[in-house]
Enzyme design. Structure first.
Site, PDB file in Angstrom:
ATOM      1  CB  ALA A  13      -0.924  -0.006   1.214  1.00  0.00           C
ATOM      2  CB  VAL A  44      -0.002 -13.027   2.223  1.00  0.00           C
ATOM      3  CG1 VAL A  44       0.558 -14.307   2.767  1.00  0.00           C
ATOM      4  CG2 VAL A  44      -0.738 -12.234   3.290  1.00  0.00           C
ATOM      5  CE  LYS A  75      -7.099 -13.957 -10.043  1.00  0.00           C
ATOM      6  NZ  LYS A  75      -7.368 -13.159  -8.843  1.00  0.00           N
ATOM      7  CB  VAL A 199       6.119   6.427  13.149  1.00  0.00           C
ATOM      8  CG1 VAL A 199       5.229   7.468  13.817  1.00  0.00           C
ATOM      9  CG2 VAL A 199       6.463   6.851  11.722  1.00  0.00           C
ATOM     10  CE1 TYR A 459     -16.641 -11.054 -15.438  1.00  0.00           C
ATOM     11  CE2 TYR A 459     -17.154  -8.844 -14.745  1.00  0.00           C
ATOM     12  CZ  TYR A 459     -16.251  -9.844 -14.924  1.00  0.00           C
ATOM     13  OH  TYR A 459     -14.952  -9.649 -14.579  1.00  0.00           O
TER      14      TYR A 459
HETATM   15  P1  FAD Z   1       1.521  -4.206   5.477  1.00  0.00           P
HETATM   16  O1  FAD Z   1       2.047  -5.131   4.442  1.00  0.00           O
HETATM   17  O2  FAD Z   1       1.174  -4.784   6.796  1.00  0.00           O
HETATM   18  O3  FAD Z   1       2.551  -3.025   5.648  1.00  0.00           O
HETATM   19  C1  FAD Z   1       2.553  -2.200   6.792  1.00  0.00           C
HETATM   20  C2  FAD Z   1       3.783  -1.321   6.757  1.00  0.00           C
HETATM   21  O4  FAD Z   1       3.715  -0.395   7.827  1.00  0.00           O
HETATM   22  C3  FAD Z   1       5.124  -2.045   6.902  1.00  0.00           C
HETATM   23  O5  FAD Z   1       6.069  -1.525   5.992  1.00  0.00           O
HETATM   24  C4  FAD Z   1       5.557  -1.717   8.332  1.00  0.00           C
HETATM   25  O6  FAD Z   1       6.981  -1.737   8.488  1.00  0.00           O
HETATM   26  C5  FAD Z   1       4.993  -0.313   8.441  1.00  0.00           C
HETATM   27  N1  FAD Z   1       4.830   0.153   9.823  1.00  0.00           N
HETATM   28  C6  FAD Z   1       3.952  -0.305  10.760  1.00  0.00           C
HETATM   29  N2  FAD Z   1       4.126   0.383  11.908  1.00  0.00           N
HETATM   30  C7  FAD Z   1       5.104   1.294  11.676  1.00  0.00           C
HETATM   31  C8  FAD Z   1       5.729   2.297  12.470  1.00  0.00           C
HETATM   32  N3  FAD Z   1       5.405   2.503  13.749  1.00  0.00           N
HETATM   33  N4  FAD Z   1       6.696   3.050  11.906  1.00  0.00           N
HETATM   34  C9  FAD Z   1       7.067   2.867  10.618  1.00  0.00           C
HETATM   35  N5  FAD Z   1       6.495   1.957   9.823  1.00  0.00           N
HETATM   36  C10 FAD Z   1       5.544   1.169  10.349  1.00  0.00           C
HETATM   37  N6  FAD Z   1      -4.507  -8.808  -1.580  1.00  0.00           N
HETATM   38  C11 FAD Z   1      -4.639  -9.098  -2.869  1.00  0.00           C
HETATM   39  O7  FAD Z   1      -4.847  -8.192  -3.683  1.00  0.00           O
HETATM   40  N7  FAD Z   1      -4.534 -10.389  -3.309  1.00  0.00           N
HETATM   41  C12 FAD Z   1      -4.339 -11.423  -2.475  1.00  0.00           C
HETATM   42  O8  FAD Z   1      -4.210 -12.560  -2.920  1.00  0.00           O
HETATM   43  C13 FAD Z   1      -4.264 -11.155  -1.096  1.00  0.00           C
HETATM   44  N8  FAD Z   1      -4.096 -12.151  -0.202  1.00  0.00           N
HETATM   45  C14 FAD Z   1      -4.084 -11.857   1.121  1.00  0.00           C
HETATM   46  C15 FAD Z   1      -4.032 -12.894   2.051  1.00  0.00           C
HETATM   47  C16 FAD Z   1      -4.071 -12.607   3.404  1.00  0.00           C
HETATM   48  C17 FAD Z   1      -4.058 -13.714   4.390  1.00  0.00           C
HETATM   49  C18 FAD Z   1      -4.095 -11.260   3.848  1.00  0.00           C
HETATM   50  C19 FAD Z   1      -4.102 -10.931   5.293  1.00  0.00           C
HETATM   51  C20 FAD Z   1      -4.108 -10.228   2.925  1.00  0.00           C
HETATM   52  C21 FAD Z   1      -4.128 -10.519   1.567  1.00  0.00           C
HETATM   53  N9  FAD Z   1      -4.210  -9.506   0.616  1.00  0.00           N
HETATM   54  C22 FAD Z   1      -4.339  -9.798  -0.693  1.00  0.00           C
HETATM   55  C23 FAD Z   1      -4.132  -8.094   1.018  1.00  0.00           C
HETATM   56  C24 FAD Z   1      -2.715  -7.598   0.760  1.00  0.00           C
HETATM   57  O9  FAD Z   1      -1.786  -8.408   1.412  1.00  0.00           O
HETATM   58  C25 FAD Z   1      -2.581  -6.182   1.257  1.00  0.00           C
HETATM   59  O10 FAD Z   1      -3.619  -5.415   0.726  1.00  0.00           O
HETATM   60  C26 FAD Z   1      -1.275  -5.573   0.829  1.00  0.00           C
HETATM   61  O11 FAD Z   1      -0.192  -6.392   1.109  1.00  0.00           O
HETATM   62  C27 FAD Z   1      -1.077  -4.236   1.488  1.00  0.00           C
HETATM   63  O12 FAD Z   1      -0.679  -4.352   2.809  1.00  0.00           O
HETATM   64  P2  FAD Z   1      -0.332  -2.990   3.541  1.00  0.00           P
HETATM   65  O13 FAD Z   1       0.777  -2.330   2.809  1.00  0.00           O
HETATM   66  O14 FAD Z   1      -1.594  -2.243   3.744  1.00  0.00           O
HETATM   67  O15 FAD Z   1       0.145  -3.445   4.981  1.00  0.00           O
END
Ligand code: FAD
Length: 517
Positions: A13, A44, A75, A199, A459
């Site tokens: 994200a 993941v 895919k 942070v 669809y």
């Molecule tokens: P995260 O990957 O959790 O990243 C969080 C970030 O915040 C990290 O870099 C961490 O270091 C940082 N952070 C946290 N606290 C602090 C702090 N205090 N200071 C500095 N940095 C901090 N999506 C799909 O589109 N397809 C899929 O097949 C799919 N499968 C999934 C399967 C599972 C089981 C799960 C749980 C999710 C899945 N998703 C899937 C969703 C996908 O994994 C997420 O949407 C995507 O990885 C984004 O994650 P994120 O960046 O929001 O969070």
């Protein structure tokens, strides 16, 4: 006026947001991303939805530039196994239904009473045949398979063509950690300031707006707009601004997952161009083929299964290759924030909302969130109407997927374990029962079962309901008065095109091996 953006979080994200904003605003809007070296990403998130192509196009990245670094594959569909009965399967492909005499081929398939035992998806779509044959959607020269459809003398309806302009016929699988690394490199080379630090505090001004972050080693970081990409932690939006989280667990009870990374020999085993979702006793298992390994995981409800049981089930599903592999156990926060944008903070990614990975929508939500953020970007006055409109869009998108996923469990022809029995007894989201009745009665509502997801196109609903064996009570009476010749011609086209494409297109592993160089 927003003169600078600060993103916290360096997962998919965070880096998708940083690179997208940079591609949009360039030097006019400085972007800083703070990511912890110690707090891990979720680890993941490997299967995507077909609109993700727009994201890479927007950044100006061609497939050969990013796919090899991320072990990416194509895919074409999701293959649902055992949702209808043991040993049964069907595909939910990235392909629109063709239309004959104003009615979709799904309607004509129902009228024919199932077309001599051919499954709905194989009779109406080309992509299931490509999936079965493990084909690449592209020829070796990089041209999309549609070329064959046009050049081969097969007529394709204009309706289908115009829909395909906006709907790509494929998405990707990729290693999410590698994608974040790739985008981090891409983003920093294009001017995103990257701060590797934790942070430790988020400070607010008198109005309660975020004024700055305090980091462990880099002091204070100030900005105008703060983007929370801290995953399920919701460090800025929930922990600092105290926004409420609306749980979806009343209708979607899966709250945990356990994942494995299984090495594979793609040349020997080939590569399936689809995600598989296999129904299990207390949830379902995903199988995602990447170049060189398979990502797999069991998504389950802790009400019905313990983490130890889930890991055992997953290992037995994978077989001997699971030996010695480390399992990643994940707790999932299922639902959405009441508002994803509060004051000067917008949550994107898992910190905004998540509805379990059954239709691979996590990365789609990220893309939707950042595209909408740019469309609703605030001016000097931070117009509350823009903020409200943004929050409505994000909520509608998540609610639509919530209903669509609920439908999977409700319509699945399984009630053989406590988990699946409960799925049949659980209350449905508001209005869904009525919409399902409308679908069963073939009411011409002009749209899908739920209009907020996939626009007004029904669809995906038709594919899932028919695939799961949930047939409407009757066919459209108008079909009795049509001669059906056009539909027959199109069914024959689907069959002929499928055979030809299977013969012409390269195996996906061969295509990707060439792309890898
Ligand atoms: P995260 O990957 O959790 O990243 C969080 C970030 O915040 C990290 O870099 C961490 O270091 C940082 N952070 C946290 N606290 C602090 C702090 N205090 N200071 C500095 N940095 C901090 N999506 C799909 O589109 N397809 C899929 O097949 C799919 N499968 C999934 C399967 C599972 C089981 C799960 C749980 C999710 C899945 N998703 C899937 C969703 C996908 O994994 C997420 O949407 C995507 O990885 C984004 O994650 P994120 O960046 O929001 O969070």
């Amino acid at each position: 006026m927003v003169n600078s953006v600060v993103i916290v979080g360096g997962g998919t994200a965070g880096w998708m947001t940083a690179t997208y904003l940079r591609a949009t605003f360039g030097d006019r809007l400085p972007v800083t991303l703070v990511e912890s070296a110690d707090v891990p990403t979720v680890g993941v998130g490997e299967a995507t939805f077909s609109t993700v192509r727009h994201f890479f196009d927007y950044l100006g990245l061609a497939e050969h530039e990013w796919m090899p670094s991320c072990n990416a594959s194509y895919k074409l569909a999701i293959r649902f196994e055992n949702w209808r009965g043991t040993g049964e399967h069907f595909y939910h492909p990235f392909e629109r239904l063709r239309v004959a005499d104003g009615f979709s081929l799904a309607d004509w398939w129902l009228k024919s009473g199932g077309r001599d035992g051919r499954r709905f998806d194989e009779a109406c779509y080309v992509l299931p045949a490509l999936c079965e044959a493990k084909r690449s959607p592209k020829h070796f020269d990089g041209e999309l398979f549609e070329r064959s459809l046009h050049d081969g003398g097969d007529r394709l309806r204009r309706t289908t063509m115009s829909q395909q302009d906006t709907q790509f016929p494929y998405a990707y699988h990729f290693d999410a950690a590698r994608l974040a690394t790739f985008l981090a490199d891409f983003g920093t080379r294009r001017g995103v300031r990257r701060v590797l630090d934790d942070v430790v505090e988020v400070r607010q001004d008198d109005r309660g707006w975020i004024s700055h972050l305090v980091t462990r080693e880099h002091g204070e970081i100030r900005g105008d707009l703060f983007i929370d990409c801290t995953g399920f932690r919701g460090l800025l939006l929930n922990k600092t601004l105290g926004e409420d989280f609306v749980s979806f667990q009343d209708v979607l009870p899966n709250d945990r997952a356990v994942a494995l990374r299984v090495p594979t020999d793609v040349e020997r085993e080939g590569m399936a161009p689809y995600t598989t979702a296999s129904a299990r006793d207390s949830g379902w298992i995903w199988t995602i083929p990447l170049f060189g390994r398979i990502g797999t995981g069991y998504v389950y409800s802790s009400q019905f299964c313990s983490p130890e049981e889930a890991e055992k089930e997953l290992r037995s599903f994978v077989g001997p290759r699971a030996e010695g592999l480390e399992a990643n156990h994940i707790r999932m926060r299922i639902g959405r924030n009441r508002r994803s944008w509060v004051k000067n903070c917008v949550a994107v990614g898992l910190s905004s909302g998540f509805v379990e990975p059954l239709e691979s929508t996590g990365i789609f939500f990220i893309q939707h969130g950042i595209e909408q953020l740019v469309k609703h970007f605030p001016g000097e006055d931070w117009d509350p109407a823009l903020v409200d409109a943004y929050n409505d869009r994000v909520a509608c998108c998540l609610e639509g997927v919530r209903e669509f996923l609920t439908l999977h469990y409700r319509a699945a022809a399984r009630a053989d374990t406590p988990y699946w029995k409960a799925a049949k007894e659980r209350a449905l989201p508001e209005g869904m029962a009525e919409r399902l009745r409308g679908w069963e009665a073939r009411l011409p509502d002009g749209g899908g079962v739920y209009p907020y997801y996939h626009g007004f196109d029904p669809y995906s609903y038709a594919v899932m309901l028919l695939g799961l064996g949930h047939h409407p009570a009757r066919v459209h009476p108008a079909l009795e008065l049509l001669d059906g010749a056009e539909a027959e011609r199109q069914f024959a086209d689907v069959r002929r095109q499928s055979e030809r494409l299977v013969a012409e297109l390269p195996a996906q592993h061969a295509y990707l091996a060439r792309l890898q160089g």
